[in-house]
Write a protein that holds these residues in place. Sequence first.
Motif, PDB file in Angstrom:
ATOM      1  N   PHE A  52     -29.525  41.243  83.150  1.00 37.06           N
ATOM      2  CA  PHE A  52     -29.133  41.940  84.260  1.00 37.06           C
ATOM      3  C   PHE A  52     -29.911  41.484  85.455  1.00 37.06           C
ATOM      4  O   PHE A  52     -30.037  42.343  86.574  1.00 37.06           O
ATOM      5  CB  PHE A  52     -28.867  43.478  84.180  1.00 37.06           C
ATOM      6  CG  PHE A  52     -27.760  44.083  83.588  1.00 37.06           C
ATOM      7  CD1 PHE A  52     -26.424  43.617  83.898  1.00 37.06           C
ATOM      8  CD2 PHE A  52     -27.627  45.293  83.006  1.00 37.06           C
ATOM      9  CE1 PHE A  52     -25.383  43.999  83.515  1.00 37.06           C
ATOM     10  CE2 PHE A  52     -26.312  45.634  82.474  1.00 37.06           C
ATOM     11  CZ  PHE A  52     -25.190  45.044  82.495  1.00 37.06           C
ATOM     12  N   LYS A  53     -30.859  40.799  85.439  1.00 34.05           N
ATOM     13  CA  LYS A  53     -31.527  40.200  86.527  1.00 34.05           C
ATOM     14  C   LYS A  53     -31.405  38.800  86.845  1.00 34.05           C
ATOM     15  O   LYS A  53     -30.397  37.955  85.942  1.00 34.05           O
ATOM     16  CB  LYS A  53     -33.010  40.160  86.171  1.00 34.05           C
ATOM     17  CG  LYS A  53     -33.469  41.488  85.928  1.00 34.05           C
ATOM     18  CD  LYS A  53     -34.937  41.691  85.505  1.00 34.05           C
ATOM     19  CE  LYS A  53     -35.108  42.833  84.740  1.00 34.05           C
ATOM     20  NZ  LYS A  53     -36.418  42.957  83.819  1.00 34.05           N
ATOM     21  N   GLU A  54     -31.667  38.287  88.113  1.00 35.39           N
ATOM     22  CA  GLU A  54     -31.399  36.967  88.331  1.00 35.39           C
ATOM     23  C   GLU A  54     -31.759  35.881  87.282  1.00 35.39           C
ATOM     24  O   GLU A  54     -30.921  34.974  87.246  1.00 35.39           O
ATOM     25  CB  GLU A  54     -32.702  36.714  89.366  1.00 35.39           C
ATOM     26  CG  GLU A  54     -31.946  36.575  90.771  1.00 35.39           C
ATOM     27  CD  GLU A  54     -33.225  35.820  91.640  1.00 35.39           C
ATOM     28  OE1 GLU A  54     -34.084  36.384  91.602  1.00 35.39           O
ATOM     29  OE2 GLU A  54     -32.980  34.734  92.338  1.00 35.39           O
ATOM     30  N   THR A  55     -32.777  36.184  86.674  1.00 32.76           N
ATOM     31  CA  THR A  55     -33.313  34.948  85.616  1.00 32.76           C
ATOM     32  C   THR A  55     -32.205  34.893  84.625  1.00 32.76           C
ATOM     33  O   THR A  55     -31.915  33.914  84.145  1.00 32.76           O
ATOM     34  CB  THR A  55     -34.513  35.549  84.916  1.00 32.76           C
ATOM     35  OG1 THR A  55     -34.442  37.324  84.590  1.00 32.76           O
ATOM     36  CG2 THR A  55     -35.658  35.198  85.645  1.00 32.76           C
ATOM     37  N   MET A 105     -27.502  38.825  88.577  1.00 33.20           N
ATOM     38  CA  MET A 105     -27.270  37.590  87.754  1.00 33.20           C
ATOM     39  C   MET A 105     -26.179  36.502  88.392  1.00 33.20           C
ATOM     40  O   MET A 105     -26.529  35.465  88.205  1.00 33.20           O
ATOM     41  CB  MET A 105     -26.515  37.958  86.284  1.00 33.20           C
ATOM     42  CG  MET A 105     -27.749  38.933  85.546  1.00 33.20           C
ATOM     43  SD  MET A 105     -27.334  38.645  83.642  1.00 33.20           S
ATOM     44  CE  MET A 105     -25.586  39.647  83.725  1.00 33.20           C
ATOM     45  N   ALA A 106     -25.339  37.121  89.081  1.00 35.28           N
ATOM     46  CA  ALA A 106     -24.189  35.967  89.963  1.00 35.28           C
ATOM     47  C   ALA A 106     -25.366  35.207  90.949  1.00 35.28           C
ATOM     48  O   ALA A 106     -24.879  34.350  91.057  1.00 35.28           O
ATOM     49  CB  ALA A 106     -23.221  36.971  90.430  1.00 35.28           C
ATOM     50  N   VAL A 124     -17.976  34.702  85.035  1.00 37.78           N
ATOM     51  CA  VAL A 124     -18.040  36.054  85.130  1.00 37.78           C
ATOM     52  C   VAL A 124     -19.636  36.210  84.848  1.00 37.78           C
ATOM     53  O   VAL A 124     -20.255  36.249  83.880  1.00 37.78           O
ATOM     54  CB  VAL A 124     -17.203  36.812  84.387  1.00 37.78           C
ATOM     55  CG1 VAL A 124     -17.448  38.237  84.494  1.00 37.78           C
ATOM     56  CG2 VAL A 124     -15.763  36.497  84.581  1.00 37.78           C
ATOM     57  N   CYS A 125     -20.169  37.209  85.877  1.00 40.54           N
ATOM     58  CA  CYS A 125     -21.478  37.678  85.570  1.00 40.54           C
ATOM     59  C   CYS A 125     -21.392  39.189  85.694  1.00 40.54           C
ATOM     60  O   CYS A 125     -20.719  39.680  86.436  1.00 40.54           O
ATOM     61  CB  CYS A 125     -22.482  37.079  86.681  1.00 40.54           C
ATOM     62  SG  CYS A 125     -22.844  35.374  86.725  1.00 40.54           S
ATOM     63  N   ALA A 126     -21.940  39.998  84.699  1.00 35.96           N
ATOM     64  CA  ALA A 126     -21.917  41.155  84.439  1.00 35.96           C
ATOM     65  C   ALA A 126     -22.719  42.379  85.758  1.00 35.96           C
ATOM     66  O   ALA A 126     -22.455  43.355  85.544  1.00 35.96           O
ATOM     67  CB  ALA A 126     -22.385  41.575  82.850  1.00 35.96           C
ATOM     68  N   TYR A 169     -18.758  33.534  80.259  1.00 35.23           N
ATOM     69  CA  TYR A 169     -19.175  34.880  80.774  1.00 35.23           C
ATOM     70  C   TYR A 169     -20.926  35.160  80.230  1.00 35.23           C
ATOM     71  O   TYR A 169     -21.227  34.903  79.309  1.00 35.23           O
ATOM     72  CB  TYR A 169     -18.465  35.706  79.692  1.00 35.23           C
ATOM     73  CG  TYR A 169     -18.526  37.308  80.077  1.00 35.23           C
ATOM     74  CD1 TYR A 169     -17.558  37.860  80.828  1.00 35.23           C
ATOM     75  CD2 TYR A 169     -19.616  38.173  79.532  1.00 35.23           C
ATOM     76  CE1 TYR A 169     -17.603  39.419  81.248  1.00 35.23           C
ATOM     77  CE2 TYR A 169     -19.570  39.484  79.811  1.00 35.23           C
ATOM     78  CZ  TYR A 169     -18.504  40.077  80.483  1.00 35.23           C
ATOM     79  OH  TYR A 169     -18.544  41.456  80.809  1.00 35.23           O
ATOM     80  N   ILE A 170     -21.483  35.900  81.375  1.00 30.74           N
ATOM     81  CA  ILE A 170     -22.805  36.164  81.243  1.00 30.74           C
ATOM     82  C   ILE A 170     -22.811  37.532  81.154  1.00 30.74           C
ATOM     83  O   ILE A 170     -22.613  38.466  82.227  1.00 30.74           O
ATOM     84  CB  ILE A 170     -23.801  35.549  82.034  1.00 30.74           C
ATOM     85  CG1 ILE A 170     -23.601  34.186  82.181  1.00 30.74           C
ATOM     86  CG2 ILE A 170     -25.165  36.044  81.966  1.00 30.74           C
ATOM     87  CD1 ILE A 170     -24.440  33.567  83.277  1.00 30.74           C
TER      88      ILE A 170
END
Lengths: 332, 332
Positions: free
Chosen positions: A219-222, A248-249, A242-244, A181-182
């Motif tokens: 909440f960003k790509e990084t 990020m996904a 899971v990306c929030a 989970y991110i």
Amino acid sequence: MATIYEVSSLAGVSLATVSRVINNNTRVSDKTRKKVEEAMSELGYRPNSIAQSLASNRTNSVGILVSELHGPFFGQMMAGIESELRAAGKHVIITTGHSEEDREKEGIDFLISRNCDALIVHLEGLTDEYIINLSKGSTPIYFMSKIIPELEENCIYLDNELGGYLAAKALIDKGHTQIAYISGPKFKPDSKDRLIGHKRALSEHNLAFNDELYFEGDFKETGGKAGLKQFLTKKLAFTALVCANDEMASGAMTYAREHGFALPQDLSIIGFDNIIFSRHIYPKLTTIDNPVYDMGHMAAKLVLKNVYQQKNLTINHSFEPALINRDSIAQL
Amino acid sequence: MATIYEVSSLAGVSLATVSRVINNNTRVSDKTRKKVEEAMSELGYRPNSIAQSLASNRTNSVGILVSELHGPFFGQMMAGIESELRAAGKHVIITTGHSEEDREKEGIDFLISRNCDALIVHLEGLTDEYIINLSKGSTPIYFMSKIIPELEENCIYLDNELGGYLAAKALIDKGHTQIAYISGPKFKPDSKDRLIGHKRALSEHNLAFNDELYFEGDFKETGGKAGLKQFLTKKLAFTALVCANDEMASGAMTYAREHGFALPQDLSIIGFDNIIFSRHIYPKLTTIDNPVYDMGHMAAKLVLKNVYQQKNLTINHSFEPALINRDSIAQL
DNA sequence: ATCACATATTGTAAGGTTAACATGGCGACA
DNA sequence: TGTCGCCATGTTAACCTTACAATATGTGAT
């Protein structure tokens, strides 16, 4: 340009009567109304909207504060708000806060100094305390994608807990049990609530939440890249992530592919928000729909109802997310 | 709220003198100015901006018309315009035209009726004739991403021909000689100019343009799919595909992958615009940068210079595209 | 028929600021 | 000392709505 004065003298009535015909909010006799209407059309009279604003203390403008003008999330939000208000003859004044406390303050001050009748804002940097104080001012303020218990009536928000739940459940239903989970930044309520929903889904299915497989992103790509990197470096076992949010996904996907993963076979990924490009990335991203366009509509309706007295509007403060099934989750 | 009248009476001068101090556009003696300033700060006076607008015939607002509020292209454009104008204390009123003639007309009327000091518009549906007529009205209008010969001074535009040339050249430089082309709608000058540049690159390298490998798209995902589908159905031989914008490139990529192509090995694709998600799609899209954020800045500067008399600004009407090399072109 | 009173309709004036025009005062020069 | 001209400042019109004031019309009682 003809003025109300010329109309009144041509029609042989006072300014006030002409004004009453224009706004038709008080009784005017039919005979008088007709005279005035004829005078108006003869002169091609059009009211000066600035003078109207001055006299009525109303500008027919709604200030919008978003974090950024670009970016799919805010685009949808603005589109929802604008279309509804525009149809009601109101206009939107848009400015940006860049998610930073100072710039959000500044943006709000700017909009208030412009005499907006109301504000619809998406805040990320300001404290609840400051916001509550702000809402005591004379300009009504409404909040997008946020819930402040003391101001619940002024908020339009998403059930993030349910969204988190649905995302986890989508993975569990496909047989995944080892789920990383991110999250978004911890201080944001959205992040917290999504995680709570995630944990609820796990415990309902008798799965334990593994702290090792948790990473706080941005909440960003990084954030997606950094999170996945940490999990891989620690050589942890997991089949799903899971990306929030979708950014990020997307970051995680890129990183995964750069490190030899076939997607979704080697790793299932689910996002959150259903921003437009989520269907363009490869594999097409399974995600949780955040109905931000509809929420924008609703925020606009809230303003129309409370500020512009359009009474027969039903308001929904809470919105429900929904699973969007695409190609980024593999069946185990 | 204190008014200018209270200030004038406290300072013992007339309204006009107070106004002169506020706007400091006429000589006022130092002694008087000081008295007035003291009175203002004592009363906490702040001018009523609506009354200022009414009296001065200036609203300090600039109307923006874009096709859509969402979508990466317009997001960048608005962001560029807004940041520049906001810094100058002007605000932007934004509305949409949805690329349709009627709605563009309506949007412009709406903005004009709101007494904007100037308009910055991105039009796709209106005829040049109508536009030229419009520009004779009393509200100055500036045009984004468009060139109208009669109104060149009011236009900010991209050298699309050069962009088309650069895209083709990027493919040729990597050894491609059989190049398919999916254009935008023919009636749009952008589409035409990009194609002209494309053909120039081909002929400079002694390559013929093959009409069979040309398809007129719609600048949307669907156009990319439809174009590629046609080429494949006809079983034509080609190793590379130019799409006249990124959305179509994305659509073509999806279609190609669905039909078993490995990208970029089996097919090289180049887009146009460099919209944000072009770096998120897989493989990362090689494209032509359309500096629309900078162009937004420049449009705002044009307004500041011409409408708000900020004299020392240098204006660039024409912008140059540039090749952005990523991963979607294979070396032959 | 007249008066008092209620109600329906219309009129008056304030409210905030700018800019065009008007006024007043002062110095310079004849 | 008179007058020209300029600098500083004052006066006023311009825009429209709304609270309050005023006038007209109608009703019912005596």
